[in-house]
Design an enzyme around this catalytic site. Structure first.
Site, PDB file in Angstrom:
ATOM      1  N   LEU A   1     -20.424  23.432  31.264  1.00 36.49           N
ATOM      2  CA  LEU A   1     -21.175  22.318  31.159  1.00 36.49           C
ATOM      3  C   LEU A   1     -21.203  21.275  31.848  1.00 36.49           C
ATOM      4  O   LEU A   1     -20.072  20.694  31.792  1.00 36.49           O
ATOM      5  CB  LEU A   1     -21.352  22.088  29.517  1.00 36.49           C
ATOM      6  CG  LEU A   1     -21.577  23.213  28.437  1.00 36.49           C
ATOM      7  CD1 LEU A   1     -21.227  22.867  27.043  1.00 36.49           C
ATOM      8  CD2 LEU A   1     -23.028  23.630  28.559  1.00 36.49           C
ATOM      9  N   HIS A   2     -22.098  20.600  32.377  1.00 40.03           N
ATOM     10  CA  HIS A   2     -21.738  19.408  33.305  1.00 40.03           C
ATOM     11  C   HIS A   2     -23.214  18.525  33.546  1.00 40.03           C
ATOM     12  O   HIS A   2     -22.981  17.466  34.155  1.00 40.03           O
ATOM     13  CB  HIS A   2     -21.241  20.044  34.546  1.00 40.03           C
ATOM     14  CG  HIS A   2     -22.306  20.313  35.522  1.00 40.03           C
ATOM     15  ND1 HIS A   2     -22.811  21.770  35.333  1.00 40.03           N
ATOM     16  CD2 HIS A   2     -23.074  19.945  36.649  1.00 40.03           C
ATOM     17  CE1 HIS A   2     -23.764  22.093  36.246  1.00 40.03           C
ATOM     18  NE2 HIS A   2     -23.952  20.839  36.956  1.00 40.03           N
ATOM     19  N   ARG A   3     -24.202  19.114  32.885  1.00 40.58           N
ATOM     20  CA  ARG A   3     -25.567  18.283  33.179  1.00 40.58           C
ATOM     21  C   ARG A   3     -25.255  16.841  32.504  1.00 40.58           C
ATOM     22  O   ARG A   3     -25.016  16.930  31.330  1.00 40.58           O
ATOM     23  CB  ARG A   3     -26.839  18.948  32.715  1.00 40.58           C
ATOM     24  CG  ARG A   3     -27.171  20.189  33.471  1.00 40.58           C
ATOM     25  CD  ARG A   3     -28.350  20.317  33.924  1.00 40.58           C
ATOM     26  NE  ARG A   3     -28.156  19.991  35.400  1.00 40.58           N
ATOM     27  CZ  ARG A   3     -27.915  20.965  36.449  1.00 40.58           C
ATOM     28  NH1 ARG A   3     -27.737  22.344  35.983  1.00 40.58           N
ATOM     29  NH2 ARG A   3     -27.775  20.773  37.678  1.00 40.58           N
TER      30      ARG A   3
END
Ligand code: UDP
Length: 367
Positions: free
Chosen positions: A212-214
């Site tokens: 997850l990185h957004r």
């Protein structure tokens, strides 16, 4: 033909690897015009395991120009890149400029080129989330609207460009070439076996693989906490492996989230070959990454996309990807539904046949 390739972020290295390899093969075949590729690395991603490892493992030629621009806000980063890329282009005087995807590097490269009247080719043109709060959506729309060659991964992407009227513009080339990420995985998957055995040790097969990185998650403390509460809960019934993006690590530190003693195994970002091996042994993928949604499919795994929408709608339509938004119950249900789902990557050929890079080169050479 002289081409300047502009990259700067992890997914761009992975995409450019396929095209650079195709350029080498094209030049070796001595058919048609030779292509000279000059690589510019903006520096947007700069850690060893977010950048250098990809150049090394994927045999991408070393950058001819490394600009080392990172760690700034959107405006300052894009502005500085624009200025530095313009100088490089004035020095190199290429016939065309190749940009990838939807990062600040993509936009800065495209803008710098068109202002110098250099034609731009955009790989992964036509993707749309229809969510203008995403910085990536702005970058891709603006890039598509100044580019000359719009090289689309899917027929849906072609349709989006037609809907925006870009096919009516004189000199514009819109082409469905297939997805270069499929080329990349086909080439590297046979070399990935057991590359991440040390990272999988003790968890067994069928674990949940999560990235997850957004910004829509990491910039929203309440949402981030809610999603990680669900992940910790899910990890209590089956191990979860999470190669953690630096942006997410910073955000988790900010909210003081602690995963010690849980079933969540947090690791540093991994190289591409390790990632393919991790995918191969996973039971389900949980992600907000664009690339990983497709790679889950290519590796025959079900995917849960923790976002409000996806650009890769075809995978949702054929039932191997569920888009959950951020609601805890919906995420939980989707993970259970997608766990160990049998997915047949040969059931759908919208991403092409592993020859997207050759098709891109042929298009650019006018063949
Ligand atoms: N990836 C990787 N190591 C990691 C996480 C992702 O090699 O620790 C790869 C992944 O397999 C995919 C690409 O990075 O090919 C996706 O990049 P990212 O999720 O950063 O960007 P996006 O695809 O969302 O643009």
């Amino acid at each position: 033909m002289k081409m300047v390739t502009i990259v700067g972020a992890r997914p761009q290295f992975i995409k450019a690897a396929a095209v650079s390899r195709a350029i080498v093969a094209h030049n070796r075949s001595h058919s048609g015009r030779a292509i000279r590729e000059v690589i510019v690395h903006s520096g947007q991603h700069h850690d060893v395991n977010m950048s250098e490892i990809f150049f090394r493992e994927m045999e991408i030629p070393a950058p001819d120009h490394a600009l080392s621009i990172h760690g700034l806000g959107h405006g300052a980063m894009t502005g500085r890149m624009l200025e530095r890329i313009e100088s490089v282009l004035l020095e190199e005087r290429p016939d065309l400029v190749l940009v990838y995807g939807d990062t600040n590097t993509t936009l800065a490269g495209a803008l710098a080129a068109v202002k110098l009247h250099l034609p731009v080719a955009h790989v992964e043109a036509g993707l749309r989330s229809f969510n203008r709060m995403m910085p990536e959506e702005i970058n891709r729309i603006l890039t598509d609207h100044v580019a000359t060659w719009l090289l689309c991964p899917t027929p849906t992407a072609v349709r989006h460009l037609h809907d925006e009227g870009l096919h009516l513009r004189a000199g514009m080339v819109i082409r469905h070439c297939g997805d270069v990420m499929f080329d990349t995985i086909r080439h590297f998957a046979p070399h990935a076996r057991d590359r991440a055995a040390h990272l999988r040790q003790g968890v067994g097969d069928g674990y949940r693989l999560c990235t997850l990185h957004r910004a829509e998650l990491t910039d929203n403390d309440e949402r981030l906490r809610q999603v990680f509460d669900v992940l910790l809960d899910l990890a209590s019934s089956r191990p979860m492996l999470m190669p953690l993006h630096p942006r997410t690590r910073n955000a988790l530190q900010r909210i003081g989230l602690n995963w010690e003693g849980s079933g969540l195994r947090v690791i540093e970002p991994v190289g591409y070959l390790e990632m393919i091996d991790l995918l191969d042994h996973a039971g389900v993928v949980i992600t907000d990454s664009g690339g990983l949604q497709k790679e889950a499919f290519f590796m025959g795994k079900g995917c849960v996309t923790v976002r409000a929408e996806t650009e890769w709608t075809e995978l949702v339509e054929i039932g191997c990807n569920q888009v959950t938004g951020f609601d805890a119950h919906t995420i939980c249900q989707a993970v259970v539904a997608m766990q160990d789902l049998p997915v047949d990557p040969s059931s759908c050929d919208i991403y092409g046949h592993g020859d997207a890079s050759e098709r891109i080169l042929k298009t650019l050479l006018g063949e």
